[in-house]
Design a protein around this motif. Structure first.
Motif, short mmCIF file in Angstrom:
data_model
loop_
_atom_site.label_atom_id
_atom_site.label_comp_id
_atom_site.label_asym_id
_atom_site.label_seq_id
_atom_site.Cartn_x
_atom_site.Cartn_y
_atom_site.Cartn_z
N SER A 1 49.67 29.61 23.42
CA SER A 1 50.57 29.71 22.28
C SER A 1 52.00 29.99 22.71
N SER A 2 52.91 29.68 21.80
CA SER A 2 54.33 29.92 22.00
C SER A 2 54.94 30.20 20.64
N LYS A 3 55.94 31.07 20.58
CA LYS A 3 56.53 31.47 19.31
C LYS A 3 57.99 31.08 19.21
N THR B 1 54.34 29.88 15.16
CA THR B 1 53.52 29.96 16.37
C THR B 1 52.94 28.59 16.66
N GLN C 1 50.34 26.43 18.86
CA GLN C 1 49.10 26.76 19.54
C GLN C 1 48.38 25.49 19.99
N ASP D 1 51.78 21.27 28.18
CA ASP D 1 53.19 21.67 28.21
C ASP D 1 54.10 20.67 27.53
N PHE E 1 54.11 21.14 23.73
CA PHE E 1 54.86 22.34 23.37
C PHE E 1 56.36 22.07 23.43
N ALA F 1 58.66 21.97 20.04
CA ALA F 1 59.66 23.03 19.92
C ALA F 1 61.06 22.44 19.83
#
Length: 763
Positions: A256-258, A407, A409, A416, A419, A423
């Motif tokens: 995950s990344s926020k 978030t 996920q 990668d 993501f 983003a």
């Protein structure tokens, strides 16, 4: 017989009621060390059952729909009252149990002039041992349309009564046989709104039973292999068996990344992710109002696995890209198959504050629940569409609607690139670099005059309400949630697009923001929902909590309707009774899976929404983890699928059927002209971490369409509407003995309008 609780072994006879597990729980609370076994009234013939009566300390005859004079309604109960002196044992009847006791010994059964379903009354009593330590004027809940009258020569004696005044006069509330150890109450001691007299009656009965058995030197047989073999599956609380096979899969890791993006709402994020793209699947579970807090967007890729099931089939259909396969269910059912599938998908390492890490998202139809109840589905299908339509989500975005934190996920390793790409797109949109792409969508080519609305026939609907009340007066049900379908014919777009349905969804959410909204586009079906009602939420293991939030009672805002006036309307006996019946039904359903630990956290609270005030109750259950079902690190991969089992055992939603559930569903099959399909089913998710959240599909619309790969499964529309999209909208209301048919029609139309306005461009 020793009166210690350790010797209490009780048999409960269930006459297909929706409150029986509540009664079992009350017995367990009154006698904590007791052993309780529940059987249906037709599970064993009496010649078989009577062989096992010497193994039990006492029998409790539970409530149920129907009449004590109808053999199929009472089963072995009528035989119990006539058992030989040699086999005699203490028996306590409840509601139908009292009526059957009465008719067995010459009492007259009559209909009440004013039915008492979900109504609270004060009772008086003569101080008999069954009512020892119970105050006069105790408050009890009644669910009955029949009552008994005694003559002076009766072998029965009245112990308690209610004074209904001009409505029904004096009504028997407690009976006993003058010689035999038979006792009964007409009211429901197990209801959430019956006061402390409920548990005291059970304690008093047990004391009476012990004294009678001791005086008559009744010897209870030891519980041997024969009794264990016969009744082990009937024990209550239900036994949860640990299955080592649940531990054989290694868990996946959630990556995950926020991002902090308070500039973006869920709808904008969906548009950035391509919700307008034609002939694609898309899923959004949208918390657009309190008490919702997170919106979930599934990022479906071309090979995302879709799982579909059609009621009556013995296989599931699996779709990955253009490949379609079938998987035989074998000796199991779709519920067991899906549970086995999700065991292979268990995951760990996600943020515990995020409700969804990945997993199944979609809907399940009302008829799936009807199948679960083992009721016949009587309406013939013109076209077949999935009753289970789920997609397995490996990539997702979860938006915290208050903070704007997003978030990202993934369950896919080495993801990668996704993501980084996602983003970057979100950040550009948040800073205004992609406003044109995000906001300049074409307008929906729909006008109010072009949409054709086909309402239910009012005369027919009102006649069905009156038919429903006939069943209620006869004691066949306490409440029936009668529904009807409205059709909207909308001109088809000239070019393939998902624009129209998405614009309808946005307009619906703007007009009626809801905490459990959904936009689910899984071909061949599109569901648009602004549901205010959570059906079931279950938290992740190990310490699981299960919450249901039934809604019964709605008052529309506007036209001088203040909160104070809404509270006055929603506090009426009719509205409270509707909600109470469903709360008691839900408690029964939940007790049937998790055991004793069920509480009503809120009863008939008034909640404010954008367009209405509603009467909402909150019922919660919980279980503590079993240490043997966990790895040392407490990861959830070894936990039984308890949340999924609760969902399975509680469908269809009680707020959309009535009580008792099975009998009500059977009646509604005759009163309604079409399948409900998706309407009054559930939509939501099952997370790979073990949690889930499902809403009742109301305030919604849906359509079925032919997409790539579906032409072989969908027949041509024979109604001459080839140039129109057919949207279907269900609506209805809880019919009780106190319902006014015209007012029920008006309420149904009011509920419809919250959806229909989304199809108008003149609002």
């Amino acid at each position: 017989m020793d009166s210690s609780q350790d010797t209490a072994k009780l048999l409960v006879i269930d006459s297909y009621d929706s409150f029986t597990n509540n009664l079992a729980c009350l017995i367990k609370r009154a006698l904590p060390s007791s052993l309780i076994y529940i059987i249906k009234n037709d599970e064993l013939d009496f010649n078989n059952l009577k062989q096992f009566l010497p193994y039990f300390s006492a029998v409790v005859v539970g409530p149920g729909p129907g009449s004590p004079a109808t053999p199929s309604d009472v089963g072995v109960v009528s035989d119990l009252w006539g058992i030989s002196e040699k086999l005699q044992l203490p028996i306590l009847g409840v509601c139908l149990g009292l009526e059957s006791l009465g008719i067995a010994f010459g009492a007259t059964v009559r209909r009440l002039k004013v039915v008492k379903h979900g109504q609270i009354s004060r009772i008086s009593h003569n101080g008999d041992a069954l009512f020892e330590h119970i105050p006069q004027d105790s408050l009890v809940v009644r669910y009955h349309s029949l009552c008994v009258d005694l003559d002076r020569s009766s072998k029965l004696a009245e112990m308690a009564w209610a004074d209904d005044g001009e409505e029904n006069g004096r009504v028997v509330m407690g009976l006993k046989h003058r010689i035999k150890p038979f006792y009964a109450v007409q009211y429901h001691p197990e209801s959430v709104c019956t006061d402390a007299s409920g548990i005291q009656v059970v304690r008093n009965f047990w004391r009476i039973a012990c004294d009678w058995s001791s005086k008559n030197r009744r010897i209870i047989k030891s519980w041997g292999d024969r009794a264990e073999k016969q009744f082990s599956v009937n024990s209550w609380p239900p036994q949860r068996v640990f299955n080592p096979a649940q531990l054989e899969f290694s868990p996946q890791r959630v990556i995950s990344s926020k991002l902090s993006l308070p500039q973006l709402c869920a709808a904008q994020i969906c548009e950035i992710l391509g919700v307008y793209k034609a002939n694609t699947d898309f899923v959004l579970l949208d918390s657009a109002a309190q008490p919702g807090s997170h919106s979930i967007i599934g990022c479906i890729h071309p090979n995302s696995l879709k799982i579909q099931y059609f009621v009556g089939d013995d296989y599931a259909t699996l779709i990955e890209g253009k490949q379609r396969t079938t998987c035989a269910l074998g000796s199991s059912d779709i519920w067991t198959w899906l549970a086995s599938f999700m065991r292979t998908k268990k995951a760990m390492g996600g943020d515990p504050s995020i409700p969804f890490w990945g997993g199944l998202i979609g809907y399940m139809s009302y008829e799936l629940g009807v199948e679960t109840l083992q009721c016949d589905i009587r309406h013939r299908e013109r076209r077949r569409f999935p009753d289970v339509n789920l997609v397995f989500i490996e990539r997702s975005l979860v938006l915290h609607t208050k903070t704007g934190e997003v978030t990202l996920q993934s369950l896919l390793p080495k993801d990668d690139d996704w993501f980084a790409f996602t983003a970057s797109a979100l950040k550009r949109a948040a800073t205004g670099e992609e406003n044109s792409r995000r906001l300049q969508a074409p307008k929906r080519p729909l006008s109010a005059s072009e949409a054709k609305v086909i309402y239910p026939d009012k005369v027919r609907y009102i006649s069905r309400i009156k038919e429903a009340q006939g069943f209620l007066f006869a004691g066949e049900s306490y409440e029936l949630c009668l529904t009807a379908r409205t059709k909207l014919l909308v001109p088809k777009s000239p070019a393939p697009s998902s624009q129209s349905s998405w614009e309808i969804y946005k307009k619906l959410q703007s007009a009626n923001p809801a905490p459990y909204a959904a936009y689910i586009r899984l071909h061949p079906t599109i569901l648009i929902s602004s549901s205010p009602e959570r059906f079931l939420c279950y938290s992740r293991p190990p310490s699981q909590c299960f919450q249901l939030r039934p809604i019964k009672g709605t008052v529309k805002k506007g036209n001088g309707m203040t909160r104070a006036l809404a509270e006055e309307i929603l506090s009426s006996p009719k509205e409270i009774g509707e909600n109470l019946m469903i709360v008691d039904l839900i408690r029964h359903d939940l007790h049937g899976v998790v055991g004793t630990n069920v509480d009503v956290r809120k009863f008939c609270g008034i909640e404010e929404y954008e367009t209405v005030w509603q009467l909402v109750s909150v019922v919660e259950g919980s279980v503590e983890p079993s240490s043997e079902a966990f790895h040392d690190d407490d990861s959830p991969i070894g936990v039984a699928d308890l949340g999924w089992n609760v969902l399975h055992k509680t469908l269809p939603p009680g707020s959309m059927t009535g009580a008792p559930k099975k009998r009500s569903v059977q009646i509604l099959q005759d009163l309604e002209d079409e399948r409900r399909e998706i309407y009054s089913g559930v939509a939501g998710y099952w997370c790979v971490g073990g949690g889930g959240d499902w809403s009742v599909i109301i305030r919604s619309c849906f359509k079925h369409e032919v997409g790539p790969g579906w032409t072989s499964m969908v027949q041509e529309d024979t109604e001459g509407n080839a140039n129109y999209d057919e949207w279907l909208v269900g609506a209805g209301g809880a019919i009780t003995a106190l319902s006014d048919p015209e007012a029920e029609w008006d309420e149904m139309v009011t509920k419809l309008q919250s959806v229909l306005r989304a199809f108008r461009t003149d609002d």
